[in-house]
Design an enzyme around this catalytic site. Structure first.
Site, PDB file in Angstrom:
ATOM      1  N   GLU A   1      -9.350 -10.407  -7.921  1.00  0.00           N
ATOM      2  CA  GLU A   1      -8.337  -9.364  -7.736  1.00  0.00           C
ATOM      3  C   GLU A   1      -7.211  -9.483  -8.759  1.00  0.00           C
ATOM      4  O   GLU A   1      -6.708  -8.478  -9.260  1.00  0.00           O
ATOM      5  CB  GLU A   1      -7.811  -9.405  -6.299  1.00  0.00           C
TER       6      GLU A   1
ATOM      7  N   PHE B   1     -15.708   4.853   7.520  1.00  0.00           N
ATOM      8  CA  PHE B   1     -14.326   5.177   7.129  1.00  0.00           C
ATOM      9  C   PHE B   1     -14.037   4.841   5.660  1.00  0.00           C
ATOM     10  O   PHE B   1     -12.884   4.873   5.224  1.00  0.00           O
ATOM     11  CB  PHE B   1     -13.332   4.456   8.050  1.00  0.00           C
TER      12      PHE B   1
ATOM     13  N   TYR C   1     -12.588  -2.182  -2.647  1.00  0.00           N
ATOM     14  CA  TYR C   1     -13.081  -2.148  -1.265  1.00  0.00           C
ATOM     15  C   TYR C   1     -14.603  -2.033  -1.187  1.00  0.00           C
ATOM     16  O   TYR C   1     -15.137  -1.563  -0.166  1.00  0.00           O
ATOM     17  CB  TYR C   1     -12.390  -1.017  -0.488  1.00  0.00           C
TER      18      TYR C   1
ATOM     19  N   LYS D   1       0.830  -1.212   0.000  1.00  0.00           N
ATOM     20  CA  LYS D   1       0.000   0.000   0.000  1.00  0.00           C
ATOM     21  C   LYS D   1       0.868   1.268   0.000  1.00  0.00           C
ATOM     22  O   LYS D   1       2.085   1.197   0.223  1.00  0.00           O
ATOM     23  CB  LYS D   1      -0.924  -0.049   1.224  1.00  0.00           C
TER      24      LYS D   1
ATOM     25  N   ASN E   1      -2.104   0.077   6.993  1.00  0.00           N
ATOM     26  CA  ASN E   1      -1.502  -1.166   7.482  1.00  0.00           C
ATOM     27  C   ASN E   1      -0.612  -1.867   6.460  1.00  0.00           C
ATOM     28  O   ASN E   1      -0.480  -3.081   6.464  1.00  0.00           O
ATOM     29  CB  ASN E   1      -2.588  -2.096   8.029  1.00  0.00           C
TER      30      ASN E   1
ATOM     31  N   HIS F   1      -1.988  -5.366   1.500  1.00  0.00           N
ATOM     32  CA  HIS F   1      -3.249  -6.086   1.270  1.00  0.00           C
ATOM     33  C   HIS F   1      -2.907  -7.469   0.732  1.00  0.00           C
ATOM     34  O   HIS F   1      -1.932  -7.625   0.002  1.00  0.00           O
ATOM     35  CB  HIS F   1      -4.095  -5.354   0.223  1.00  0.00           C
TER      36      HIS F   1
ATOM     37  N   ARG G   1      -1.877 -14.744   3.892  1.00  0.00           N
ATOM     38  CA  ARG G   1      -2.734 -14.094   4.910  1.00  0.00           C
ATOM     39  C   ARG G   1      -2.120 -14.250   6.301  1.00  0.00           C
ATOM     40  O   ARG G   1      -2.116 -13.321   7.111  1.00  0.00           O
ATOM     41  CB  ARG G   1      -4.157 -14.677   4.901  1.00  0.00           C
TER      42      ARG G   1
HETATM   43  P1  ADP Z   1      -8.006  -6.852   5.425  1.00  0.00           P
HETATM   44  O1  ADP Z   1      -7.228  -5.766   4.700  1.00  0.00           O
HETATM   45  O2  ADP Z   1      -7.228  -7.405   6.596  1.00  0.00           O
HETATM   46  O3  ADP Z   1      -8.518  -7.929   4.505  1.00  0.00           O
HETATM   47  P2  ADP Z   1     -10.647  -5.553   5.533  1.00  0.00           P
HETATM   48  O4  ADP Z   1     -11.003  -6.069   4.182  1.00  0.00           O
HETATM   49  O5  ADP Z   1     -11.659  -5.688   6.627  1.00  0.00           O
HETATM   50  O6  ADP Z   1      -9.285  -6.170   6.095  1.00  0.00           O
HETATM   51  O7  ADP Z   1     -10.332  -3.981   5.426  1.00  0.00           O
HETATM   52  C1  ADP Z   1      -9.725  -3.450   4.295  1.00  0.00           C
HETATM   53  C2  ADP Z   1      -8.852  -2.279   4.697  1.00  0.00           C
HETATM   54  O8  ADP Z   1      -9.653  -1.210   5.158  1.00  0.00           O
HETATM   55  C3  ADP Z   1      -7.881  -2.583   5.846  1.00  0.00           C
HETATM   56  O9  ADP Z   1      -6.727  -3.255   5.433  1.00  0.00           O
HETATM   57  C4  ADP Z   1      -7.591  -1.195   6.344  1.00  0.00           C
HETATM   58  O10 ADP Z   1      -6.664  -0.511   5.488  1.00  0.00           O
HETATM   59  C5  ADP Z   1      -8.959  -0.520   6.215  1.00  0.00           C
HETATM   60  N1  ADP Z   1      -9.763  -0.665   7.463  1.00  0.00           N
HETATM   61  C6  ADP Z   1     -10.384  -1.788   7.910  1.00  0.00           C
HETATM   62  N2  ADP Z   1     -11.028  -1.569   9.080  1.00  0.00           N
HETATM   63  C7  ADP Z   1     -10.816  -0.261   9.366  1.00  0.00           C
HETATM   64  C8  ADP Z   1     -11.237   0.610  10.433  1.00  0.00           C
HETATM   65  N3  ADP Z   1     -12.015   0.156  11.452  1.00  0.00           N
HETATM   66  N4  ADP Z   1     -10.830   1.887  10.403  1.00  0.00           N
HETATM   67  C9  ADP Z   1     -10.076   2.359   9.388  1.00  0.00           C
HETATM   68  N5  ADP Z   1      -9.652   1.608   8.341  1.00  0.00           N
HETATM   69  C10 ADP Z   1     -10.015   0.320   8.333  1.00  0.00           C
END
Ligand code: ADP
Length: 142
Positions: free
Chosen positions: A127, A58, A50, A10, A113, A116, A86
């Protein structure tokens, strides 16, 4: 079973110069780079990627973050690649991500974070097509 999965380093991972260290971790586990490209996500593609979070408060923050700079898209292949990757990236929220995982070692909060990765075979299929199906790559052998 040999699988392919899609990862995205990212914008924060790229800005923090973590590309090499992240790729090294996958190579250390004998995952192979199948395809790789560098570029900035469009708003439209970020929203498609997303879409499962579209009703979250958010959502626009995620889109702004994901389109804020270049990212690296990588298709990794290997034995049980989807689950292995994962596990290697760790939980979404940095606080819950175990030390030793990529997020557990580099991420500092739950939104930015670093990485992805596809979470199941159906997602990996969609994807990989989303980011690697264009036909404008005729300058290289596929
Ligand atoms: P993952 O990336 O672990 O598969 P998700 O698909 O639930 O998780 O979320 C996608 C992305 O959205 C996360 O990696 C993060 O960047 C963002 N995200 C998820 N939950 C939150 C939250 N509560 N607040 C802010 N950003 C979030």
């Amino acid at each position: 079973m040999e699988e392919k999965t899609l990862i995205i380093i990212k914008p924060d991972g790229v800005k923090r110069h973590l590309i090499g260290r992240i790729i090294s971790r996958f190579e250390e586990r004998l995952l192979t780079i199948d395809q790789m490209r560098y570029g900035t996500l469009t708003e439209e593609t970020a929203k498609a990627h997303y879409a499962h979070l579209a009703d979250k408060p958010f959502f626009q923050d995620i889109i702004d973050y994901m389109t804020s700079g270049p990212v690296v898209f990588i298709v990794l292949k290997g034995e049980n690649a989807i689950e292995m990757v994962r596990k290697m990236i760790g939980q979404t929220n940095a606080l819950e991500a175990a030390p030793g995982t990529i997020r557990g070692d580099f991420a500092t909060n739950k939104s930015q974070n670093v990485i992805h990765a596809s979470d199941c075979p159906a997602a990996a299929d969609v994807e990989i097509k989303r980011f690697f199906s264009d036909k404008n790559l005729s300058y290289v052998k596929q």
